[in-house]
Design a protein around this motif. Structure first.
Motif, PDB file in Angstrom:
ATOM      1  N   HIS A 208      76.670 -31.775 -11.407  1.00 52.13           N
ATOM      2  CA  HIS A 208      76.920 -30.727 -12.361  1.00 52.13           C
ATOM      3  C   HIS A 208      78.343 -30.505 -12.301  1.00 52.13           C
ATOM      4  O   HIS A 208      78.927 -30.804 -11.448  1.00 52.13           O
ATOM      5  CB  HIS A 208      76.270 -29.592 -11.934  1.00 52.13           C
ATOM      6  N   ARG A 209      78.910 -29.747 -13.397  1.00 45.93           N
ATOM      7  CA  ARG A 209      80.526 -29.728 -13.326  1.00 45.93           C
ATOM      8  C   ARG A 209      80.810 -28.652 -12.481  1.00 45.93           C
ATOM      9  O   ARG A 209      81.760 -28.558 -11.624  1.00 45.93           O
ATOM     10  CB  ARG A 209      80.907 -29.324 -14.834  1.00 45.93           C
TER      11      ARG A 209
ATOM     12  N   ALA B  56      76.288 -30.219  -1.731  1.00 50.14           N
ATOM     13  CA  ALA B  56      75.378 -29.244  -1.212  1.00 50.14           C
ATOM     14  C   ALA B  56      74.828 -28.243  -2.492  1.00 50.14           C
ATOM     15  O   ALA B  56      73.738 -27.487  -2.687  1.00 50.14           O
ATOM     16  CB  ALA B  56      75.802 -28.279  -0.088  1.00 50.14           C
ATOM     17  N   THR B  57      75.939 -27.900  -3.484  1.00 54.38           N
ATOM     18  CA  THR B  57      75.707 -26.955  -4.329  1.00 54.38           C
ATOM     19  C   THR B  57      75.665 -27.371  -5.993  1.00 54.38           C
ATOM     20  O   THR B  57      75.088 -26.738  -6.970  1.00 54.38           O
ATOM     21  CB  THR B  57      76.985 -25.997  -4.462  1.00 54.38           C
ATOM     22  N   LEU B  58      76.243 -28.649  -6.368  1.00 52.16           N
ATOM     23  CA  LEU B  58      76.400 -29.057  -7.601  1.00 52.16           C
ATOM     24  C   LEU B  58      75.505 -30.257  -7.937  1.00 52.16           C
ATOM     25  O   LEU B  58      75.339 -30.696  -9.037  1.00 52.16           O
ATOM     26  CB  LEU B  58      77.813 -29.349  -7.906  1.00 52.16           C
ATOM     27  N   MET B  59      74.578 -30.805  -6.985  1.00 54.26           N
ATOM     28  CA  MET B  59      73.948 -31.975  -7.251  1.00 54.26           C
ATOM     29  C   MET B  59      72.632 -31.362  -7.328  1.00 54.26           C
ATOM     30  O   MET B  59      72.066 -30.882  -6.561  1.00 54.26           O
ATOM     31  CB  MET B  59      73.934 -33.030  -6.196  1.00 54.26           C
TER      32      MET B  59
ATOM     33  N   ALA C 294      81.196 -32.799   0.412  1.00 56.71           N
ATOM     34  CA  ALA C 294      80.269 -32.288   0.928  1.00 56.71           C
ATOM     35  C   ALA C 294      79.691 -30.809   0.190  1.00 56.71           C
ATOM     36  O   ALA C 294      78.263 -30.749   0.339  1.00 56.71           O
ATOM     37  CB  ALA C 294      80.400 -31.954   2.544  1.00 56.71           C
ATOM     38  N   GLU C 295      80.356 -30.162  -0.143  1.00 58.63           N
ATOM     39  CA  GLU C 295      80.047 -28.915  -0.741  1.00 58.63           C
ATOM     40  C   GLU C 295      79.599 -29.202  -2.097  1.00 58.63           C
ATOM     41  O   GLU C 295      78.596 -28.651  -2.707  1.00 58.63           O
ATOM     42  CB  GLU C 295      81.365 -28.043  -0.906  1.00 58.63           C
ATOM     43  N   ILE C 296      80.193 -29.942  -2.919  1.00 64.49           N
ATOM     44  CA  ILE C 296      79.521 -30.573  -4.042  1.00 64.49           C
ATOM     45  C   ILE C 296      78.244 -31.029  -3.820  1.00 64.49           C
ATOM     46  O   ILE C 296      77.301 -30.874  -4.914  1.00 64.49           O
ATOM     47  CB  ILE C 296      80.534 -31.593  -5.111  1.00 64.49           C
TER      48      ILE C 296
ATOM     49  N   VAL D  13      83.252 -24.759  -5.796  1.00 61.89           N
ATOM     50  CA  VAL D  13      83.994 -25.974  -5.912  1.00 61.89           C
ATOM     51  C   VAL D  13      83.618 -26.169  -7.430  1.00 61.89           C
ATOM     52  O   VAL D  13      82.905 -25.676  -8.004  1.00 61.89           O
ATOM     53  CB  VAL D  13      83.296 -26.900  -5.080  1.00 61.89           C
ATOM     54  N   ASP D  14      84.223 -27.427  -7.723  1.00 55.97           N
ATOM     55  CA  ASP D  14      84.191 -27.914  -9.116  1.00 55.97           C
ATOM     56  C   ASP D  14      84.161 -29.269  -9.336  1.00 55.97           C
ATOM     57  O   ASP D  14      85.004 -29.988  -8.314  1.00 55.97           O
ATOM     58  CB  ASP D  14      85.309 -27.051  -9.978  1.00 55.97           C
TER      59      ASP D  14
END
Length: 590
Positions: free
Chosen positions: A500-501, A491-494, A487-489, A462-463
């Motif tokens: 994060h971008r 889980a993976t970008l926070m 939900a994926e952001i 994701v982005d």
């Protein structure tokens, strides 16, 4: 070592600006425009690369600072063992000249000040010829190198090698004015500035402008400050809106992710335009629309993603090896290689911004609508072309989902221009293309297993740019695909509670190293939370994100949550405008 990024405040005249640290050092000043070569560049090296220091001689002096009401006049209050003084720093606005003013006023007791002036023109590549130029009106110092000249007035400055120093003392009601005036070296030097009149005019100009801001709701003071900052980044003469006031402040401390943001990105400028239009500044949209028509001129096939402040096209990226970089982050770059990229989202953002202006009441001109139709033709001509995306990836071009959604938005705004506003065009053809792009995103931009939007066709990553999809109307904020993406952001970008971008470890950006959470993305998440029914989460994240502003309310590009410090170029237009949109979302759901 240079001050932390959050230690800098901005003063400016809506053409250029200076960054001044909390300890009284002008460490960055390019003139006469933001994208001009520097006079002071210590920000990207040391004092030897140009600096203007002004502070009490007392090494134990302490300072606090603020902006004077709703202006860009910076007030620093110094307290020493012997007394208290204030320094008002500003750039007079709308006067047809470039002056940087530092007015020192005694408040109580007595305070002895020292000023240390090191002028280094052309990004510290030119040590100027300096001479005393005092007259009956007072002491002055003139410096000349090539096309540039400055004259510094106010106190006697004496040479110590390539440095000039001066000393003075203020007591209650005693004022000392220091001014630095830039001018073309082949022109007569400007007359001394009437500082009192300039201060009054500048204060009145800013308070009048800010008094027209149309906003009620939470975070009002920060909204006002953000809109003032966006105005400061907008050129009074040309209408161009720069992405930031600086170049090469690092996204990764000590790393090479250092870029020049002192140019006009169509994307960032369009989003800034929307923020200003939505809060009562329709004339700014008209000014920028004229800038756009001049920049693109008659050939939309050669449209660039960014231009110079007056619409210049030659922004070739170069490195300045003689500058060591901010706290050693090299290389220092001027120009930006992304100018040659194809970024499929840019025209969509431009058309969205122009429609926002149209909806707010800006009369569409035949020539401006003709330009927009020509831009839509360019979207169609590049419909199957992979791009470098909103984040200007330097890796292999892809079919980025955000870009595809903005292509959808471009066709959508064309259709709406005809159907809602009665403009001429090809609505049936544009509608067909719009629906075709939607079908493609539904098929290739969504992971079939998880049901979430993906960064680009063929990945499951994701982005954070996907948070823009509901903002432009591609889907609802509570669309199941959007909720799965969120939900994926999370889980993976926070990290550290900010967004994060994207994950740099996937290698899609073609660069080494990592970066910090991106503030605009965090504010996009606030908007998403607020408009999808998660108001408590929105408030909590907004509070956390607002805490990344410095004491003057300025946001940089990114934030290092581990060290608790700002990162990237500053002040960053995209961060401020994304904050304003998030505040508007909270206001609409309160």
């Amino acid at each position: 070592m240079r001050a932390s990024i959050e230690d800098y405040g901005l003063v400016g005249d809506c053409r250029t600006g200076a960054l001044i640290s909390s300890d009284g050092e002008v460490d960055w000043f390019c003139t006469p425009r933001f994208d001009s070569p520097s006079v002071f560049a210590a920000l990207l090296g040391s004092e030897e690369h140009g600096r203007w220091a002004l502070a009490p001689r007392d090494p134990q002096a302490t300072s606090t600072r603020r902006y004077d009401e709703d202006t860009l006049i910076l007030v620093t209050r110094w307290e020493t063992a012997t007394g208290v003084a204030e320094v008002r720093e500003f750039m007079p606005i709308d006067g047809g000249r470039v002056d940087l003013v530092r007015r020192v006023t005694g408040i109580s007791g007595h305070v002895e000040f020292e000023t240390d002036l090191r002028m280094r023109f052309d990004y510290a590549r030119a040590v100027p010829w300096v001479m005393q130029a005092g007259t009956d009106e007072g002491p002055a110092l003139r410096a000349i190198a090539g096309p540039d000249a400055v004259i510094v007035r106010g106190v006697a400055l004496h040479a110590d090698g390539n440095v000039h120093r001066g000393f003075f003392t203020v007591e209650p009601d005693v004022t000392v004015d220091l001014t630095l005036t830039w001018y073309h070296s082949y022109r007569p030097e400007p007359e001394p500035l009437d500082v009192g009149s300039a201060l009054t005019h500048t204060h009145d100009w800013w308070t009048h402008w800010a008094g027209r801001i149309d906003h009620t709701g939470p975070h009002h003071e920060q909204v006002v400050r953000s809109l003032i900052t966006l105005r400061a980044l907008s050129n009074l003469d040309t209408g161009g809106i720069v992405a930031a006031a600086t170049t090469s402040l690092p996204e990764q401390f000590g790393g090479a992710r250092n870029w020049d943001y002192r140019y006009v990105w169509l994307r960032d400028a369009s989003l800034t335009l929307e923020a200003l239009v939505n809060h009562g500044f329709l004339h700014v949209a008209e000014h920028w629309r004229m800038w756009l028509m001049r920049a693109i001129a008659g050939n939309t096939r050669e449209i660039q993603i960014m231009y110079g402040i007056a619409g210049e096209r030659d922004l070739e990226e170069r490195e300045l090896p003689h500058l060591p970089g901010y706290q050693g982050a090299a290389p220092v770059r001027i120009g930006n290689g992304a100018v040659d990229q194809y970024q499929g989202d840019v025209i969509g953002e431009t058309l969205c911004g122009l429609e926002a202006a149209r909806a707010a009441g800006l009369t569409e001109l035949p020539i401006s609508w003709s330009l927009q139709k020509a831009l839509i033709e360019q979207v169609e001509a590049n419909l199957e072309r992979p791009d470098n995306g909103i984040w200007e990836m330097r890796g292999e071009p892809r079919m980025f989902t955000h870009s595809r959604a903005m292509i959808w938005a471009a066709f959508d705004r064309g259709v709406r221009g005809c159907e809602v506003y009665g403009l001429d065009g090809s609505p049936d053809h544009w509608r067909e293309l719009r629906d075709r792009v939607r079908a493609e995103i539904d098929e290739n931009g969504v992971d079939p297993q998880s049901g979430r939007f993906v960064q680009y066709a063929g990945t499951t990553e994701v982005d954070a740019s996907l948070l823009i999809l509901p903002q432009v109307g591609f889907c609802a904020y509570d669309d199941p695909r959007m909720l799965a993406t969120v939900a994926e952001i999370e889980a993976t970008l926070m990290r550290g509670g900010l967004v994060h971008r994207y994950r740099t470890t996937t290698g899609v950006d073609g660069l080494a190293g990592d970066e910090h959470p991106f503030l605009a993305c965090t504010f996009w998440m606030v908007t998403q939370y607020a408009l999808s029914g998660r108001r408590d989460d929105a408030d909590e994240l907004m509070t956390r994100a607002c805490a990344t502003a410095n004491d003057l309310g300025l946001f940089a590009e990114e934030y290092d949550v581990t060290e608790g410090r700002q990162a990237g170029n500053t002040p960053q237009a995209l961060s401020h405008l994304a904050f304003v949109r998030a505040a508007d979302a909270l206001a609409s759901t309160s």
